[in-house]
Motif scaffolding. Structure first.
Motif, mmCIF file in Angstrom:
data_model
loop_
_atom_site.group_PDB
_atom_site.id
_atom_site.type_symbol
_atom_site.label_atom_id
_atom_site.label_comp_id
_atom_site.label_asym_id
_atom_site.label_seq_id
_atom_site.Cartn_x
_atom_site.Cartn_y
_atom_site.Cartn_z
ATOM 1 N N VAL A 1 0.866 -1.168 0.000
ATOM 2 C CA VAL A 1 0.000 0.000 0.000
ATOM 3 C C VAL A 1 0.907 1.223 0.000
ATOM 4 O O VAL A 1 1.988 1.213 0.623
ATOM 5 N N LYS A 2 0.486 2.262 -0.712
ATOM 6 C CA LYS A 2 1.288 3.477 -0.808
ATOM 7 C C LYS A 2 0.462 4.675 -0.355
ATOM 8 O O LYS A 2 -0.675 4.844 -0.798
ATOM 9 N N SER A 3 1.033 5.471 0.533
ATOM 10 C CA SER A 3 0.447 6.783 0.819
ATOM 11 C C SER A 3 1.266 7.819 0.066
ATOM 12 O O SER A 3 2.494 7.816 0.146
ATOM 13 N N LYS B 1 5.076 19.461 9.087
ATOM 14 C CA LYS B 1 5.098 18.204 9.842
ATOM 15 C C LYS B 1 4.926 16.978 8.954
ATOM 16 O O LYS B 1 5.242 15.865 9.378
ATOM 17 N N HIS B 2 4.417 17.172 7.748
ATOM 18 C CA HIS B 2 4.093 16.041 6.885
ATOM 19 C C HIS B 2 4.775 16.237 5.530
ATOM 20 O O HIS B 2 4.352 17.069 4.726
ATOM 21 N N SER B 3 5.838 15.479 5.314
ATOM 22 C CA SER B 3 6.656 15.625 4.108
ATOM 23 C C SER B 3 5.921 15.112 2.884
ATOM 24 O O SER B 3 5.193 14.119 2.939
ATOM 25 N N ARG B 4 6.158 15.789 1.773
ATOM 26 C CA ARG B 4 5.628 15.316 0.501
ATOM 27 C C ARG B 4 6.328 14.031 0.090
ATOM 28 O O ARG B 4 7.464 13.773 0.453
ATOM 29 N N GLY B 5 5.615 13.222 -0.697
ATOM 30 C CA GLY B 5 6.227 12.016 -1.220
ATOM 31 C C GLY B 5 5.466 10.767 -0.825
ATOM 32 O O GLY B 5 4.449 10.814 -0.134
ATOM 33 N N VAL B 6 5.982 9.639 -1.305
ATOM 34 C CA VAL B 6 5.329 8.344 -1.133
ATOM 35 C C VAL B 6 5.991 7.558 -0.018
ATOM 36 O O VAL B 6 7.214 7.539 0.108
ATOM 37 N N VAL B 7 5.155 6.910 0.792
ATOM 38 C CA VAL B 7 5.630 5.925 1.764
ATOM 39 C C VAL B 7 4.991 4.594 1.394
ATOM 40 O O VAL B 7 3.767 4.500 1.255
ATOM 41 N N THR C 1 6.809 6.037 -8.246
ATOM 42 C CA THR C 1 7.446 7.355 -8.175
ATOM 43 C C THR C 1 7.423 7.902 -6.750
ATOM 44 O O THR C 1 6.613 7.509 -5.913
ATOM 45 N N ASN C 2 8.372 8.817 -6.510
ATOM 46 C CA ASN C 2 8.324 9.711 -5.346
ATOM 47 C C ASN C 2 8.341 9.017 -3.991
ATOM 48 O O ASN C 2 7.709 9.481 -3.048
#
Length: 611
Positions: free
Chosen positions: A231-233, A241-247, A405-406
C-alpha cells in the motif's frame, strides 16, 4: 436444512480454492458463505448479510474494466458464467454463485468475545482474533492518546490500515504520528480488498484537506514466484510536519472483513518519512528493492557508491526493481565490479527530483539530469494518456519505465524503474524504433529498407542520429527540402543522406574514442557507405560537439549503447545542398528533374538569405 427449506444465496468456492486454503475449517465457515436472501448478480448491493453469528456482511465490489465488468465478494472473484438459480421443493428461490477463493471470516477465540466487530473493536480486542503473530498495541495506544478512535468506529463502509508493532522501530517513529497521520490510514466510503482493487488506482484518504492532501493506492510486485502487495500513501501536498512524497508499506495480513469495511495490517505506518534512502533499500529482506541492495553490498560494505548514498543530503535514486535484475544481459555483468560501479552510478542523481519537478523541467525541452557517473546523463520523457502520466527515463542506451514514483526519504527520493540502466538489450534498429526522440530518423530509414541492416549483430554500427528536434529545425529553415525527403520518388536520395550518418565496421566508436582520434585540430576520417565522414570533436562545458563540413554540431545524447553498436544523438543532420539536387544513376523523370531543380534553387536562395 437451509437448502431444503429456506430461501438462500450460496457462495460456493471451487475445489481449487479449498486446496489453496490453509486455515482451520468448521461449520462457521459454511455459514459465512450463506445469505438468507436469494440475490442474483444484478441485484447484489454493496453488501449482503451472512448467516454467521452476528451476521457479518459480505462486501461486494463491481470492478469495471474497459472490456468487461468483474464482481467480487470480499476478495473472491465471482465466476459470472456459472451463477445458477433454482427453486427448492418448498417453492423457495435459491441462487448459487461460484467463487475462486474461500471467504475467511473474522472469528474470536472464545464465545465471550466480540462477534462482527467494527474496525476499532477489532483493534481494541485484536488479541482475541486469529491474526498470526502480529501485535497492534502501539497503534492502538496512539489512537487512544490522540482521541481518534471515532475514525475507526465510524459507521458505513471504509478501508482501514493498521501498522503492526514491528513497524514502530525506531521508537521515535511513534512521535511522528499525529491526528492527521491517523486520518491518512483510512479511505472513507470505499471497501477495498486487494484482488478487487486495480493496481495504482488512487483514493483520497481522510487526510485530504486544504493544507494536507494524502492519496492511497495498492500495488503488487513479484518476488521470485511470490506476489507481494503493498500500500502506498502519497502526500501530494504537505506541510512542515508532513513531508511530501510516497511511503510504501508491505501488507503483512490483508483483507480482514469487519462490520464497517475491511482492515489491512501493514508493516509500517504510512505518511511517516523518517528513513534514509539506504534505510528504505534494506528495510525488509524481501522488500521491493532487496536485490538492488544485494548488488550494492556485493561491492563490499564500504564501497564508494554505498558511502555516497549514506552521506549525501540531496539525492534521487532510480532503483531497478527485483524483476529487473533477472534479465540475462544483466546477470552477465554482475561479476564485473568495475562495470557494475559505473552502472550503479548511472542510477544516481545528486539532487532531489520528485516527479512533478521532472515534468515541469520537461515541458519545453527534453530534460536531462547529470548522474554520479561523470559526463553521463539521464533523459526523461512524459507520456500522457487521458488523465494518466507515465514517466520514462533513458540512461546508457536503456529506456526504462518508472513504475513507482516519489518514494520519500529524509535525504531525497527513490523512483523504482523496470530495467537496469546501462545494460543494453536492444539492437540499433530496435532502439531507433522505440525511442520517442528518434521517430523521424526511423521513419526516413524505412525508405528502401535502409533500417533493415541495423538489425545485423555480426557488425558494429556507429550511427549519428538526428533527433526529432533537429529535423524540426531543418524543416523550419528548409521546408521544401524537408518535405521532399518524404516523397516516394526521393527515397534514393533519402537513403544516401542517411548513409552518411552510419559507420559500419568491426567496432563501434564512443565519444571518448572519437575525441582521441579526432580532436579540435586534427580531423579523423570515418568510412561510411556514402562518402568519407571527416569529423573533429571537442568538449565544452561538459558537452560534446562534432565539427562536420565546417560547422560544430552538438551531441545531445552521446554513447547510447546498443547490443550491436552505439548511437550518438545529434542536434543537426549531416545534409549538404548537393543532396537536394538530382545526380547519380537514379534516372528520375523529366518532371522530377524540374521539381528538384526548383527545390535546389529554393534551397540555395534560402541559404543566401540566411547569410
Amino acid at each position: 436444512m437451509s437448502l431444503q427449506y429456506r430461501q438462500v444465496t450460496l457462495f460456493a468456492p471451487t475445489n481449487a480454492a479449498f486446496q489453496r486454503y490453509n486455515e482451520a475449517m468448521d461449520d462457521s465457515l459454511v455459514l459465512y458463505h450463506i445469505s438468507n436472501l436469494a440475490t442474483t448478480l444484478t441485484n447484489l448491493d454493496y453488501s449482503i448479510s451472512s448467516e454467521l453469528e452476528g451476521n457479518p456482511p459480505l462486501w461486494v465490489t463491481r470492478r469495471r474494466d474497459p472490456n468487461h465488468d468483474d464482481i467480487y465478494v470480499n476478495n473472491a472473484k465471482v465466476d459470472v458464467s456459472r451463477s445458477y438459480q433454482a427453486t427448492n421443493r418448498n417453492g423457495k428461490r435459491q441462487v448459487l454463485h461460484v467463487i475462486d477463493q474461500v471467504l475467511q471470516p473474522l472469528l474470536p477465540h472464545s464465545p465471550s468475545s466480540v462477534y462482527n466487530p467494527n474496525a476499532f473493536q477489532f483493534l481494541e480486542n485484536s488479541e482475541d482474533f486469529s491474526i498470526g503473530q502480529h501485535r497492534l498495541r502501539s497503534f492502538r495506544q496512539k489512537l487512544k492518546q490522540l482521541q481518534k478512535k471515532d475514525v475507526f468506529n465510524a459507521d458505513g463502509r471504509h478501508t482501514f490500515f493498521i501498522p503492526v508493532d514491528e513497524g514502530f522501530k525506531p521508537t521515535t517513529r511513534s512521535d511522528l504520528i499525529d491526528g492527521k497521520v491517523v486520518d491518512g490510514h483510512v479511505i472513507p466510503q470505499h471497501v477495498l480488498f486487494t484482488h478487487a482493487t486495480p493496481d495504482n488506482k488512487e483514493f483520497e484518504s481522510m487526510a485530504f484537506s486544504d493544507n494536507v492532501k494524502v492519496i492511497i493506492s495498492f500495488t503488487t510486485a513479484m518476488n521470485g514466484q511470490e506476489e507481494i502487495t503493498y500500500v502506498k500513501s502519497n502526500t501530494v501536498a504537505g506541510d512542515t510536519k508532513h513531508s511530501r512524497g510516497v511511503v510504501m508499506a508491505d501488507i503483512v495480513r490483508a483483507n480482514i472483513p469487519v462490520k464497517n469495511g475491511v482492515v489491512h495490517l501493514i508493516q509500517r505506518p504510512l505518511m511517516v518519512v523518517d528513513t534514509t534512502v539506504v534505510d528504505f533499500l534494506k528495510e525488509k529482506e524481501d522488500g521491493p528493492l532487496c536485490k538492488f541492495y544485494e548488488v550494492i553490498m556485493d561491492l563490499g560494505p564500504n564501497n564508494q557508491f554505498l558511502n555516497e548514498l549514506n552521506l549525501a543530503k540531496d539525492i534521487t535514486l532510480f532503483a531497478p526493481s527485483n524483476e529487473a535484475w533477472n534479465e540475462h544481459s544483466v546477470q552477465n555483468i554482475l561479476g564485473n565490479h568495475q562495470k557494475l560501479r559505473e552502472i550503479l552510478s548511472l542510477h544516481l542523481v545528486r539532487e532531489r527530483l520528485p516527479m512533478d519537478v521532472i515534468i515541469h523541467n520537461n515541458m519545453n525541452q527534453i530534460y536531462q539530469a547529470p548522474t554520479a557517473l561523470p559526463r553521463k546523463y539521464l533523459y526523461f520523457n512524459v507520456l500522457t494518456y487521458k488523465d494518466n502520466q507515465t514517466l520514462t527515463v533513458e540512461g546508457g542506451g536503456v529506456n526504462a519505465t518508472v513504475t513507482q514514483t516519489n518514494i520519500a526519504a529524509t535525504n531525497g527520493f527513490v523512483h523504482i524503474i523496470d530495467r537496469v540502466l546501462g545494460v543494453p538489450y536492444t539492437t540499433v534498429f530496435e532502439k531507433l524504433k522505440t525511442d520517442p526522440m528518434l521517430n523521424i530518423t526511423y521513419n526516413l530509414g524505412k525508405r528502401q529498407m535502409f533500417n533493415h541492416q541495423l538489425k545485423d549483430i555480426e557488425h558494429r554500427y556507429t550511427y549519428f542520429v538526428p533527433r526529432d528536434h533537429a529535423w524540426q529545425k531543418f524543416q523550419i529553415r528548409h521546408p521544401s527540402a524537408y518535405n521532399a525527403l518524404f516523397k516516394e520518388d526521393f527515397g534514393y536520395y533519402t537513403k544516401q543522406i542517411l548513409e552518411r550518418h552510419v559507420i559500419r565496421a568491426g567496432r563501434a566508436y564512443t565519444v571518448s574514442d572519437l575525441k582521441l582520434l579526432a580532436n579540435e585540430t586534427h580531423p579523423f576520417v570515418l568510412p561510411t557507405a556514402r562518402d568519407p565522414l571527416r569529423l573533429r570533436v571537442k568538449e565544452s562545458d561538459k558537452n560534446y560537439y562534432v565539427e562536420w563540413n565546417g560547422h560544430w554540431i552538438h551531441l545531445f545524447r552521446p554513447d547510447v549503447e546498443c547490443t550491436n553498436g552505439i548511437i550518438h544523438v545529434i542536434d543537426e543532420p549531416f545534409v549538404l545542398e548537393s543532396d537536394i539536387r538530382v545526380t547519380g544513376s537514379a534516372q528520375p523523370s523529366v518532371s522530377n528533374i524540374n521539381h528538384f531543380i526548383v527545390l535546389t534553387i529554393s534551397y540555395v536562395f534560402v541559404r543566401i538569405l540566411e547569410f
